[in-house]
Design a protein around this motif. Structure first.
Motif, PDB file in Angstrom:
ATOM      1  N   VAL A   5      85.549 -41.342 -58.481  1.00  0.00           N
ATOM      2  CA  VAL A   5      86.224 -42.196 -59.465  1.00  0.00           C
ATOM      3  C   VAL A   5      87.537 -42.674 -58.847  1.00  0.00           C
ATOM      4  N   ILE A   6      87.676 -44.003 -58.714  1.00  0.00           N
ATOM      5  CA  ILE A   6      88.869 -44.573 -58.070  1.00  0.00           C
ATOM      6  C   ILE A   6      89.731 -45.244 -59.140  1.00  0.00           C
ATOM      7  N   GLY A   7      90.874 -44.638 -59.426  1.00  0.00           N
ATOM      8  CA  GLY A   7      91.766 -45.144 -60.479  1.00  0.00           C
ATOM      9  C   GLY A   7      91.704 -44.221 -61.688  1.00  0.00           C
ATOM     10  N   THR A   8      92.782 -43.482 -61.927  1.00  0.00           N
ATOM     11  CA  THR A   8      92.766 -42.512 -63.042  1.00  0.00           C
ATOM     12  C   THR A   8      93.854 -42.844 -64.054  1.00  0.00           C
ATOM     13  N   GLY A   9      93.927 -44.133 -64.424  1.00  0.00           N
ATOM     14  CA  GLY A   9      94.838 -44.557 -65.498  1.00  0.00           C
ATOM     15  C   GLY A   9      94.143 -44.397 -66.845  1.00  0.00           C
ATOM     16  N   ARG A  10      94.371 -45.365 -67.755  1.00  0.00           N
ATOM     17  CA  ARG A  10      93.845 -45.245 -69.125  1.00  0.00           C
ATOM     18  C   ARG A  10      92.323 -45.140 -69.159  1.00  0.00           C
ATOM     19  N   ILE A  11      91.648 -46.156 -68.586  1.00  0.00           N
ATOM     20  CA  ILE A  11      90.185 -46.171 -68.708  1.00  0.00           C
ATOM     21  C   ILE A  11      89.547 -45.204 -67.709  1.00  0.00           C
ATOM     22  N   GLY A  12      90.213 -45.013 -66.556  1.00  0.00           N
ATOM     23  CA  GLY A  12      89.694 -44.062 -65.561  1.00  0.00           C
ATOM     24  C   GLY A  12      89.678 -42.649 -66.107  1.00  0.00           C
ATOM     25  N   THR A  13      90.698 -42.287 -66.869  1.00  0.00           N
ATOM     26  CA  THR A  13      90.753 -40.951 -67.475  1.00  0.00           C
ATOM     27  C   THR A  13      89.589 -40.776 -68.440  1.00  0.00           C
ATOM     28  N   THR A  31      90.481 -40.096 -57.358  1.00  0.00           N
ATOM     29  CA  THR A  31      91.638 -40.514 -56.565  1.00  0.00           C
ATOM     30  C   THR A  31      92.369 -41.639 -57.294  1.00  0.00           C
ATOM     31  N   ASP A  32      93.630 -41.819 -56.923  1.00  0.00           N
ATOM     32  CA  ASP A  32      94.457 -42.855 -57.530  1.00  0.00           C
ATOM     33  C   ASP A  32      95.547 -43.213 -56.525  1.00  0.00           C
ATOM     34  N   ALA A  33      96.051 -44.451 -56.620  1.00  0.00           N
ATOM     35  CA  ALA A  33      97.179 -44.853 -55.768  1.00  0.00           C
ATOM     36  C   ALA A  33      98.371 -43.917 -56.006  1.00  0.00           C
ATOM     37  N   ASP A  34      98.427 -43.342 -57.175  1.00  0.00           N
ATOM     38  CA  ASP A  34      99.430 -42.305 -57.480  1.00  0.00           C
ATOM     39  C   ASP A  34      98.688 -40.959 -57.425  1.00  0.00           C
ATOM     40  N   PRO A  35      98.736 -40.267 -56.268  1.00  0.00           N
ATOM     41  CA  PRO A  35      97.885 -39.072 -56.095  1.00  0.00           C
ATOM     42  C   PRO A  35      98.157 -37.983 -57.129  1.00  0.00           C
ATOM     43  N   ALA A  36      99.404 -37.883 -57.611  1.00  0.00           N
ATOM     44  CA  ALA A  36      99.720 -36.843 -58.596  1.00  0.00           C
ATOM     45  C   ALA A  36      98.922 -37.062 -59.881  1.00  0.00           C
ATOM     46  N   ARG A  37      98.725 -38.345 -60.228  1.00  0.00           N
ATOM     47  CA  ARG A  37      97.968 -38.664 -61.447  1.00  0.00           C
ATOM     48  C   ARG A  37      96.521 -38.172 -61.316  1.00  0.00           C
ATOM     49  N   ALA A  38      95.928 -38.411 -60.139  1.00  0.00           N
ATOM     50  CA  ALA A  38      94.546 -37.962 -59.923  1.00  0.00           C
ATOM     51  C   ALA A  38      94.478 -36.439 -59.915  1.00  0.00           C
ATOM     52  N   ILE A  66      84.735 -47.581 -60.259  1.00  0.00           N
ATOM     53  CA  ILE A  66      86.016 -48.226 -59.935  1.00  0.00           C
ATOM     54  C   ILE A  66      86.751 -48.551 -61.233  1.00  0.00           C
ATOM     55  N   THR A  67      87.843 -47.831 -61.430  1.00  0.00           N
ATOM     56  CA  THR A  67      88.662 -48.026 -62.638  1.00  0.00           C
ATOM     57  C   THR A  67      90.122 -48.238 -62.234  1.00  0.00           C
ATOM     58  N   ALA A  68      90.319 -48.706 -60.995  1.00  0.00           N
ATOM     59  CA  ALA A  68      91.664 -49.044 -60.520  1.00  0.00           C
ATOM     60  C   ALA A  68      92.094 -50.372 -61.148  1.00  0.00           C
ATOM     61  N   ALA A  69      93.324 -50.764 -60.903  1.00  0.00           N
ATOM     62  CA  ALA A  69      93.820 -52.063 -61.377  1.00  0.00           C
ATOM     63  C   ALA A  69      92.901 -53.178 -60.875  1.00  0.00           C
ATOM     64  N   THR A  70      92.778 -54.243 -61.653  1.00  0.00           N
ATOM     65  CA  THR A  70      91.846 -55.327 -61.339  1.00  0.00           C
ATOM     66  C   THR A  70      92.060 -55.884 -59.928  1.00  0.00           C
ATOM     67  N   SER A  71      93.315 -55.958 -59.492  1.00  0.00           N
ATOM     68  CA  SER A  71      93.618 -56.530 -58.171  1.00  0.00           C
ATOM     69  C   SER A  71      92.936 -55.763 -57.044  1.00  0.00           C
ATOM     70  N   ALA A  72      92.525 -54.512 -57.282  1.00  0.00           N
ATOM     71  CA  ALA A  72      91.903 -53.698 -56.220  1.00  0.00           C
ATOM     72  C   ALA A  72      90.372 -53.749 -56.256  1.00  0.00           C
ATOM     73  N   HIS A  73      89.780 -54.328 -57.319  1.00  0.00           N
ATOM     74  CA  HIS A  73      88.326 -54.196 -57.508  1.00  0.00           C
ATOM     75  C   HIS A  73      87.504 -54.771 -56.347  1.00  0.00           C
ATOM     76  N   GLU A  90      84.871 -51.572 -63.531  1.00  0.00           N
ATOM     77  CA  GLU A  90      85.441 -52.130 -64.760  1.00  0.00           C
ATOM     78  C   GLU A  90      85.587 -53.646 -64.628  1.00  0.00           C
ATOM     79  N   LYS A  91      85.596 -54.333 -65.764  1.00  0.00           N
ATOM     80  CA  LYS A  91      85.810 -55.770 -65.777  1.00  0.00           C
ATOM     81  C   LYS A  91      87.288 -56.046 -65.558  1.00  0.00           C
ATOM     82  N   PRO A  92      87.710 -57.222 -65.137  1.00  0.00           N
ATOM     83  CA  PRO A  92      86.856 -58.224 -64.504  1.00  0.00           C
ATOM     84  C   PRO A  92      86.562 -57.833 -63.060  1.00  0.00           C
TER      85      PRO A  92
HETATM   86  N1  LIG Z   1      86.269 -52.302 -70.525  1.00  0.00           N
HETATM   87  C1  LIG Z   1      87.391 -52.152 -71.174  1.00  0.00           C
HETATM   88  O1  LIG Z   1      87.434 -52.199 -72.401  1.00  0.00           O
HETATM   89  C2  LIG Z   1      88.657 -51.898 -70.412  1.00  0.00           C
HETATM   90  C3  LIG Z   1      89.755 -51.341 -71.062  1.00  0.00           C
HETATM   91  C4  LIG Z   1      90.908 -51.102 -70.319  1.00  0.00           C
HETATM   92  C5  LIG Z   1      90.956 -51.424 -68.985  1.00  0.00           C
HETATM   93  N2  LIG Z   1      89.878 -51.996 -68.394  1.00  0.00           N
HETATM   94  C6  LIG Z   1      89.931 -52.366 -66.978  1.00  0.00           C
HETATM   95  O2  LIG Z   1      90.070 -51.164 -66.224  1.00  0.00           O
HETATM   96  C7  LIG Z   1      90.953 -51.376 -65.128  1.00  0.00           C
HETATM   97  C8  LIG Z   1      92.096 -50.370 -65.227  1.00  0.00           C
HETATM   98  O3  LIG Z   1      92.805 -50.606 -66.412  1.00  0.00           O
HETATM   99  P1  LIG Z   1      93.736 -49.484 -67.079  1.00  0.00           P
HETATM  100  O4  LIG Z   1      94.073 -50.002 -68.420  1.00  0.00           O
HETATM  101  O5  LIG Z   1      93.090 -48.157 -66.952  1.00  0.00           O
HETATM  102  O6  LIG Z   1      95.004 -49.593 -66.131  1.00  0.00           O
HETATM  103  P2  LIG Z   1      96.041 -48.440 -65.744  1.00  0.00           P
HETATM  104  O7  LIG Z   1      97.226 -49.155 -65.210  1.00  0.00           O
HETATM  105  O8  LIG Z   1      96.214 -47.491 -66.893  1.00  0.00           O
HETATM  106  O9  LIG Z   1      95.310 -47.636 -64.578  1.00  0.00           O
HETATM  107  C9  LIG Z   1      95.021 -48.215 -63.340  1.00  0.00           C
HETATM  108  C10 LIG Z   1      95.149 -47.115 -62.288  1.00  0.00           C
HETATM  109  O10 LIG Z   1      94.672 -47.624 -61.031  1.00  0.00           O
HETATM  110  C11 LIG Z   1      95.530 -47.124 -60.012  1.00  0.00           C
HETATM  111  N3  LIG Z   1      95.379 -47.983 -58.853  1.00  0.00           N
HETATM  112  C12 LIG Z   1      95.807 -49.263 -58.688  1.00  0.00           C
HETATM  113  N4  LIG Z   1      95.397 -49.731 -57.483  1.00  0.00           N
HETATM  114  C13 LIG Z   1      94.671 -48.732 -56.901  1.00  0.00           C
HETATM  115  C14 LIG Z   1      93.988 -48.608 -55.670  1.00  0.00           C
HETATM  116  N5  LIG Z   1      93.956 -49.624 -54.778  1.00  0.00           N
HETATM  117  N6  LIG Z   1      93.352 -47.443 -55.391  1.00  0.00           N
HETATM  118  C15 LIG Z   1      93.379 -46.411 -56.266  1.00  0.00           C
HETATM  119  N7  LIG Z   1      94.023 -46.479 -57.457  1.00  0.00           N
HETATM  120  C16 LIG Z   1      94.647 -47.627 -57.778  1.00  0.00           C
HETATM  121  C17 LIG Z   1      96.925 -47.122 -60.641  1.00  0.00           C
HETATM  122  O11 LIG Z   1      97.792 -46.230 -59.953  1.00  0.00           O
HETATM  123  C18 LIG Z   1      96.594 -46.649 -62.067  1.00  0.00           C
HETATM  124  O12 LIG Z   1      96.652 -45.242 -62.199  1.00  0.00           O
HETATM  125  C19 LIG Z   1      91.389 -52.849 -65.201  1.00  0.00           C
HETATM  126  O13 LIG Z   1      90.560 -53.589 -64.340  1.00  0.00           O
HETATM  127  C20 LIG Z   1      91.118 -53.237 -66.631  1.00  0.00           C
HETATM  128  O14 LIG Z   1      90.796 -54.613 -66.776  1.00  0.00           O
HETATM  129  C21 LIG Z   1      88.739 -52.213 -69.077  1.00  0.00           C
END
Ligand SMILES: NC(=O)c1ccc[n+]([C@@H]2O[C@H](COP(=O)([O-])OP(=O)(O)OC[C@H]3O[C@@H](n4cnc5c(N)ncnc54)[C@H](O)[C@@H]3O)[C@@H](O)[C@H]2O)c1
Length: 340
Positions: A5-13, A31-38, A66-73, A90-92
């Protein structure tokens, strides 16, 4: 099965928690760009954290989420494809069309699976609407009204990474419009307003947007969204035909108050956000992904579906910026297959 799982923010969690409980998933590497979060999440779930994305691939996984920020998808999708791994993203799919088309080309060249996270396709209400339309219960469909209203705006520093209201939020409405009706959008006319908090203007974004969409059978649809809906999280779709009308998202938690003396009472516990409103759908889409990885079912939402939704969002962005109607044919990347 072991999933990275890449990206452990809101949706990644949320997704990591769901996968961690799935009976077919043996373990996760987070894993996450912020390793402490992961690390914190891995500790809470009893899973393993990796210091970076490289380790996800080096340590070996059966699939990637992949649940990282959209810019990384786009880049992450390409890497996973080159490793021959199935991906849930995750979208988009990406912030722009070139990134989307490049990632899709990598997936297609590798012959791997890409399932996109449009969870509304797994929501009981939208599935019921699709069934009603396709069974002919509404008669000829003439009008669709879709809306997505967030209760509170996202953090200001998140906005520039999101792609803007049309690509980030209304993209859900565009995808589900295609999925429910089975039709393609051919024209759009869109407008946006940034009259609310200045952070939207500062990010070049809008806090509220509206689009008029013409479908290829003449059905007219509107899709509106706002980041500032004080009453609660409101996601609905009304579909009206010559014979009947149905609505998705109208229940005892819909944050809307009737002003009629005999109208229904206001919701006691209005939906606060997407995590609560779509909890069963998020779980179902990941269960589907596990089945797709195991070869037990077809991919329910591939990258081309995400491309079509992004093309509609791109057309709306052009329309709102240039104050003109835009034909979808103007937007590159169209394909002939039609909505599924
Ligand atoms: N389907 C849905 O309903 C839904 C809801 C929320 C978010 N999303 C999508 O999920 C994605 C994440 O959104 P979020 O709200 O969880 O954002 P967020 O900011 O809470 O979490 C994003 C995480 O990705 C990490 N990150 C960024 N670049 C990275 C990289 N290159 N490698 C590893 N980690 C990286 C950040 O450190 C952060 O912890 C977005 O693309 C968003 O569009 C979808």
């Amino acid at each position: 099965m072991r999933i990275g799982v890449i990206g452990t923010g809101r949706i990644g969690t949320l997704h990591a928690r769901t996968l961690s409980r799935h009976r077919e998933v043996g373990s996760l590497i987070l894993t996450d760009a912020d390793p402490a979060r992961a690390q914190q999440l891995a500790h809470r779930l009893g899973e393993t954290a990796a210091p970076g994305v490289d380790e996800i691939f080096a340590w070996g996984v059966d699939a990637v989420v992949i649940t990282a920020a959209t810019s990384a998808h786009a880049e992450l999708i390409g890497r996973a494809a080159r490793f021959g791994l199935p991906v849930f993203c995750e979208k988009p799919l990406a912030l722009d069309l070139p990134g989307t088309l490049h990632a899709l080309a990598e997936v297609e060249a590798a012959g791997t699976i890409l399932q996109m996270g449009f969870q509304r396709r797994f929501d009981a209400g939208y599935a019921g609407a699709r069934q009603a339309v396709r069974a002919g219960r509404l008669g000829r469909l003439h009008t669709v009204r879709a809306l997505t209203c967030d209760q509170a705006p996202p953090p200001a520093d998140w906005l520039p990474l999101s792609g803007g209201l049309f690509r980030d939020t209304l993209i859900h409405d565009f995808d589900i419009l295609r999925w429910v009706t089975g039709r393609e959008v051919v024209h759009v006319s869109a407008a946006g307003s940034a009259a609310g908090p200045p952070m939207f203007r500062d990010a070049g974004d809008v806090d509220t947007g509206a689009a008029l969409l013409t479908l290829d059978d003449g059905t007219l649809a509107t899709a509106t969204a706002t980041r500032l809906n004080g009453a609660g999280y409101d996601v609905r779709m009304e579909l009206a035909g010559e014979r009947d009308t149905v609505v998705v998202g109208l229940d005892d938690r819909t944050p809307i108050a009737s002003t009629e003396p005999t109208g229904p009472p206001a919701a006691d516990k209005p939906w606060p956000g997407f995590l609560e409103r779509f909890a069963p759908a998020y779980e179902a889409e990941l269960a589907a992904f596990v089945e797709v990885v195991r070869g037990e079912r077809a991919n329910p939402c591939d990258g081309r579906e995400a491309l079509q939704a992004l093309r509609i969002a791109e057309a709306c962005e052009i329309s709102r910026r240039e104050h003109r109607p835009v034909a979808l044919a103007e937007i590159p990347g169209g394909f002939a297959a039609g909505a599924r």
